[in-house]
Motif scaffolding. Sequence first.
Motif, PDB file in Angstrom:
ATOM      1  N   ASN A 272       0.846  -1.180   0.000  1.00  0.00           N
ATOM      2  CA  ASN A 272       0.000   0.000   0.000  1.00  0.00           C
ATOM      3  C   ASN A 272       0.890   1.242   0.000  1.00  0.00           C
ATOM      4  OD1 ASN A 272      -1.735   2.074   0.532  1.00  0.00           O
ATOM      5  ND2 ASN A 272      -2.870   0.978   2.129  1.00  0.00           N
ATOM      6  N   PRO A 273       0.754   2.096  -1.007  1.00  0.00           N
ATOM      7  CA  PRO A 273       1.627   3.278  -1.049  1.00  0.00           C
ATOM      8  C   PRO A 273       1.357   4.246   0.092  1.00  0.00           C
ATOM      9  CG  PRO A 273      -0.041   3.385  -2.748  1.00  0.00           C
ATOM     10  CD  PRO A 273      -0.143   2.034  -2.152  1.00  0.00           C
ATOM     11  N   TRP A 274       0.216   4.093   0.730  1.00  0.00           N
ATOM     12  CA  TRP A 274      -0.090   4.968   1.865  1.00  0.00           C
ATOM     13  C   TRP A 274       0.697   4.564   3.115  1.00  0.00           C
ATOM     14  CZ3 TRP A 274      -6.121   4.846   1.235  1.00  0.00           C
ATOM     15  CH2 TRP A 274      -6.463   5.678   0.164  1.00  0.00           C
ATOM     16  N   ASN A 275       1.263   3.370   3.089  1.00  0.00           N
ATOM     17  CA  ASN A 275       2.027   2.919   4.250  1.00  0.00           C
ATOM     18  C   ASN A 275       3.224   3.822   4.459  1.00  0.00           C
ATOM     19  OD1 ASN A 275       0.291   0.823   4.562  1.00  0.00           O
ATOM     20  ND2 ASN A 275       1.696  -0.751   3.815  1.00  0.00           N
ATOM     21  N   TYR A 276       3.320   4.413   5.624  1.00  0.00           N
ATOM     22  CA  TYR A 276       4.499   5.197   5.954  1.00  0.00           C
ATOM     23  C   TYR A 276       5.261   4.436   7.032  1.00  0.00           C
ATOM     24  CZ  TYR A 276       0.985   6.548   9.350  1.00  0.00           C
ATOM     25  OH  TYR A 276      -0.004   6.515  10.279  1.00  0.00           O
TER      26      TYR A 276
END
Lengths: 355, 131
Positions: free
Chosen positions: A310-314
């Motif tokens: 998930n690209p939202w994963n920081y």
Amino acid sequence: MNVKYMYSLLAVIVLFLVSYVLAGTGTAFKVLFGIILPYAALLTFIIGFISRIMNWGRSAVPFRITTTCGQQKSLPWIKPNAIDNPFSKGAVVVRMFLEIVLFRSLFRNTRLKMKVGPKIYYQLEIFLWAGALAFHYAFLTVLLRHLRFFTEPVPLPVRLLETVDSFFRLEVLYDVSQFGLPGVYISGLVLLAAVIYLFLRRILIPNVKYISLAADFFPLFLIFGIAFTGILMRYVAKIDVIAAKELTMGLVTFHPTIPEGLASIFYVHVFFVSILLAYFPFSKLMHLGGIFFSPTRNMPADTRATRHINPWNYPVHVHTYEEYEDEFREKMIDAGLPVVKQPVEAPPEETEEKE
Amino acid sequence: MSDKKLIIAGVVIFVAVVAFPFWFNMGKAAPAPELELTERAKELNHGKCVMPTDYMQSEHMQLLDLWRHSVVRNAKRTFVNTSGQEFNMSLTNTCLDCHANKAEFCDRCHDYASVRPYCWDCHIDNPKETE
């Protein structure tokens, strides 16, 4: 009376009348409808189309939400459905291709019906699929056929398409009236019929009518207007085709001219097409580009094999148990709580615990 | 990312397809064809066709279709135009009598507009042209 389609209908009628009357008044408006607006519309179309595509391209794809319509690849003795549950990129390409050229997801359209007695069944609702196929392919044919106005010499594939399109040689002849020469292109008639069907569907089926907005009706009326004026110019109020091609060739060679003797109806047709082009990037018609970005279709259903990041994963700061124990070990031991890692510098405590 | 590359490729293809007429005709001038009238067409009937020129330009195919219907179905060969003149309904003997130069008269516009009339399936080139 439904405001949603009345507004769209009125808009198209007003546009028709405005362009028809103004194009008849003089050269200034002919330049507007025949040169300025087509160029402006084409620029709007290209820039708008690309900017929307790039905007979609920048959007995050947080989840792998492939819709699956068949058995996923799993154990070797279970037969997978490669296309409807694509596991590889190749299968996704096949699935997307079939979706784009055959509209397979529309084919799955079913309607729930209650039969006499407590019986539910799902009726195959094939008309939307058939209508959509007829509409899109007729439109594509009409579009490609129009290349005869935009190329010189006309390429062979376009001429072949014209031959195939006028294959039926439909002709209605009476002593005083005739229809059939110039040769009747079946695609124009199919396009008109399909657009009428798609419109009737929206006003005659109550639940489809309920969800139809002005933005659904406007393109239908506009395309109806385009097809109607085109058919009118070809078979009824014939225009000077050579003059028409002079204008269009002027546009594509960047030497725009307004030839003499072109009827107003031609400018209406060009104006309608310009509106369609300019309206395109801001409307539902963007499904031309959007189909490629359908997240339920363009991703393989391989989440069991590969992890979708998930690209939202920081990077989350995690405090692991080991770190927690390091921090509180002595307090834990004081409170009599068990610890995993024994403190090395306190052998006497060990003996205490043993006692 | 590979998706970015795909999207850029798609955009390039889109622009290339939309701009097809522009790059296909690049550097080419495509003026509307000039028609040549034969001497006979200029002299006969005071240089007038069976109907006014602008009518003939856009409606000649309709007229020919009606002529064919009249001759083949009704065996009526006389055409009376709006100013009362009588003509023999015949492509070969009336039209091509004056417009004997099919290549410079008929074909130029038909080629330009990519029209292939089936008239010529039967009505071959006017024999006078070969003389």
